[in-house]
Scaffold this motif. Sequence first.
Motif, PDB file in Angstrom:
ATOM      1  N   LEU A  53       0.822  -1.209   0.000  1.00  0.00           N
ATOM      2  CA  LEU A  53       0.000   0.000   0.000  1.00  0.00           C
ATOM      3  C   LEU A  53       0.855   1.258   0.000  1.00  0.00           C
ATOM      4  CD1 LEU A  53      -2.542  -1.090   2.784  1.00  0.00           C
ATOM      5  CD2 LEU A  53      -2.933  -1.159   0.303  1.00  0.00           C
ATOM      6  N   ALA A  54       0.349   2.306  -0.619  1.00  0.00           N
ATOM      7  CA  ALA A  54       1.018   3.609  -0.619  1.00  0.00           C
ATOM      8  C   ALA A  54      -0.025   4.685  -0.906  1.00  0.00           C
ATOM      9  CB  ALA A  54       2.141   3.660  -1.661  1.00  0.00           C
ATOM     10  N   GLU A  55       0.242   5.906  -0.500  1.00  0.00           N
ATOM     11  CA  GLU A  55      -0.680   7.007  -0.752  1.00  0.00           C
ATOM     12  C   GLU A  55      -0.463   7.619  -2.133  1.00  0.00           C
ATOM     13  OE1 GLU A  55      -1.852   9.643   2.725  1.00  0.00           O
ATOM     14  OE2 GLU A  55       0.145   8.977   3.369  1.00  0.00           O
ATOM     15  N   TYR A  56      -1.530   8.205  -2.667  1.00  0.00           N
ATOM     16  CA  TYR A  56      -1.410   9.111  -3.808  1.00  0.00           C
ATOM     17  C   TYR A  56      -2.473  10.187  -3.625  1.00  0.00           C
ATOM     18  CZ  TYR A  56      -5.431   7.696  -6.767  1.00  0.00           C
ATOM     19  OH  TYR A  56      -6.679   7.492  -7.285  1.00  0.00           O
ATOM     20  N   GLU A  57      -2.488  11.195  -4.478  1.00  0.00           N
ATOM     21  CA  GLU A  57      -3.269  12.398  -4.195  1.00  0.00           C
ATOM     22  C   GLU A  57      -4.777  12.157  -4.082  1.00  0.00           C
ATOM     23  OE1 GLU A  57      -2.216  12.296  -8.628  1.00  0.00           O
ATOM     24  OE2 GLU A  57      -1.218  11.961  -6.689  1.00  0.00           O
ATOM     25  N   GLN A  58      -5.312  11.159  -4.774  1.00  0.00           N
ATOM     26  CA  GLN A  58      -6.747  10.900  -4.745  1.00  0.00           C
ATOM     27  C   GLN A  58      -7.151   9.790  -3.763  1.00  0.00           C
ATOM     28  OE1 GLN A  58      -9.272  12.584  -6.251  1.00  0.00           O
ATOM     29  NE2 GLN A  58      -7.671  14.057  -6.791  1.00  0.00           N
ATOM     30  N   GLY A  59      -6.175   9.232  -3.056  1.00  0.00           N
ATOM     31  CA  GLY A  59      -6.495   8.146  -2.130  1.00  0.00           C
ATOM     32  C   GLY A  59      -5.279   7.295  -1.839  1.00  0.00           C
ATOM     33  N   PHE A  60      -5.348   6.027  -2.239  1.00  0.00           N
ATOM     34  CA  PHE A  60      -4.187   5.162  -2.007  1.00  0.00           C
ATOM     35  C   PHE A  60      -4.015   4.176  -3.155  1.00  0.00           C
ATOM     36  CE2 PHE A  60      -7.774   2.998   0.006  1.00  0.00           C
ATOM     37  CZ  PHE A  60      -7.597   1.655  -0.284  1.00  0.00           C
ATOM     38  N   LEU A  61      -2.820   3.638  -3.239  1.00  0.00           N
ATOM     39  CA  LEU A  61      -2.459   2.637  -4.232  1.00  0.00           C
ATOM     40  C   LEU A  61      -2.380   1.283  -3.550  1.00  0.00           C
ATOM     41  CD1 LEU A  61       0.526   4.543  -5.919  1.00  0.00           C
ATOM     42  CD2 LEU A  61      -1.853   4.478  -6.731  1.00  0.00           C
ATOM     43  N   ARG A 121      -0.772   4.340   5.925  1.00  0.00           N
ATOM     44  CA  ARG A 121       0.361   5.116   6.439  1.00  0.00           C
ATOM     45  C   ARG A 121       1.228   4.318   7.400  1.00  0.00           C
ATOM     46  NH1 ARG A 121      -3.152  10.740   7.385  1.00  0.00           N
ATOM     47  NH2 ARG A 121      -3.226  11.309   5.154  1.00  0.00           N
ATOM     48  N   ALA A 122       0.595   3.488   8.215  1.00  0.00           N
ATOM     49  CA  ALA A 122       1.356   2.728   9.208  1.00  0.00           C
ATOM     50  C   ALA A 122       2.170   1.609   8.567  1.00  0.00           C
ATOM     51  CB  ALA A 122       0.414   2.149  10.254  1.00  0.00           C
ATOM     52  N   LYS A 123       1.646   1.055   7.466  1.00  0.00           N
ATOM     53  CA  LYS A 123       2.318  -0.086   6.829  1.00  0.00           C
ATOM     54  C   LYS A 123       2.644   0.215   5.370  1.00  0.00           C
ATOM     55  CE  LYS A 123       0.473  -3.609   9.922  1.00  0.00           C
ATOM     56  NZ  LYS A 123      -0.133  -4.952  10.028  1.00  0.00           N
ATOM     57  N   LYS A 124       3.063   1.438   5.131  1.00  0.00           N
ATOM     58  CA  LYS A 124       3.428   1.846   3.776  1.00  0.00           C
ATOM     59  C   LYS A 124       4.505   0.934   3.222  1.00  0.00           C
ATOM     60  CE  LYS A 124       5.359   5.687   1.108  1.00  0.00           C
ATOM     61  NZ  LYS A 124       5.912   7.059   1.156  1.00  0.00           N
ATOM     62  N   TYR A 125       4.312   0.536   1.966  1.00  0.00           N
ATOM     63  CA  TYR A 125       5.282  -0.340   1.311  1.00  0.00           C
ATOM     64  C   TYR A 125       6.618   0.366   1.216  1.00  0.00           C
ATOM     65  CZ  TYR A 125       7.079  -3.759  -2.027  1.00  0.00           C
ATOM     66  OH  TYR A 125       7.820  -4.741  -2.648  1.00  0.00           O
ATOM     67  N   PRO A 126       7.708  -0.289   1.619  1.00  0.00           N
ATOM     68  CA  PRO A 126       9.016   0.365   1.566  1.00  0.00           C
ATOM     69  C   PRO A 126       9.450   0.611   0.115  1.00  0.00           C
ATOM     70  CG  PRO A 126       9.244  -1.960   2.137  1.00  0.00           C
ATOM     71  CD  PRO A 126       7.774  -1.656   2.176  1.00  0.00           C
TER      72      PRO A 126
END
Length: 371
Positions: A254-262, A330-335
């Motif tokens: 998982l990762a963030e992007y401007e409209q939500g998350f990936l 956010r807590a487990k964002k893909y490295p």
Amino acid sequence: MKKHLQPMHTRIAQNTGLQRREFLHTSALGLLVFAQPLSFLSTMTKESAMGVIVHSYSIRWNAKTESKTFPAFTDAIQLLEHCHELGAGGVQVTLNNWTSDFAKKVRDRREKLGLYLEGSIGLPKTADDVATFEKEVLAAKEAGAQVLRTVCLNGRRYETFNSAEAFSIFKKQSLQSLQWAEPIVKKHRIKLAVENHKDWKAAELLAILKGLSSPWVGVTLDFGNNISLLEDPMEVIKALAPYAFSTHVKDVGLAEYEQGFLMSEVPLGSGVIDLRTALDLCRKANPTINFNLEMITRDPLQIPCFSEGYWATFAQTPATDLAKTIQLVRAKKYPGTLPGVKNLDFEQKLAFEEKNVLDCLSYSKNKLGLG
């Protein structure tokens, strides 16, 4: 055929209503007796190695571009042989208008290789489709499948529907399709497993199953799909595992992007899914269940949960679900950067796909004890 049997390390080197207890008793164990000869009962408790879903080879399956290193799979027999070479326990594969003769060939090859087979089948959309559906069920049974995975929606809920009314129509159509399908699978004693395919929230799928009240219709439990619907993956697994006939085992980055998350399938062990707990929940509910790898090699999916359009069918979703999901992201964002394929040429995509499958099967064997 020899191309498909070339040692894998060489190729990689070359190119980098029902109550839970009633449901389980009748579906997971009781129905197995009807579907199998008595000799099968002695191996009921033996767990197979991880199987492979055809979608794990979405680039290679029926590829139109030629590759000497990774030749296209054009039918189920080639996929069976390749997965046997990798040490997989079986395959889940689409039924592409199989004839009875081809189904027998699949059965013979599958039995010789010692693999299990699950089918993937489309639901009847109209009453006129029921005869075709039954023909495909019979072909799958002839080939040795005990479970048929299906979906109600081929797309994604938040991309397909722009209103609650449109989703309501889809829901009614899906229920009708399942009502047409249920008597067929009941008649031929083969289980139909509806996937949570980025369409149903867990509670919605459970409501459908309870409405059908059939031991022949259950779940293909996808471990990660419902994150896209703002549901906690482990809560979904806990809810659906008691009804699961089959699985799509995956890990999700998982990762963030401007409209939500990936979100993206990533090699097992590198994402947010608690795989050990997920497998244990499935085993406890259904000791005969197969674990099928779905490692789709592609670019990350965009989940635009900050956009107005996303919410067209989620009017009843509490804000806390969104908050919890973003907290998880956010807590487990893909490295690093989520893996993708847009900058790879076709041969590189094939090599990357093969590596992903191999990495997952290795993790499954060495870390999860499958096989």
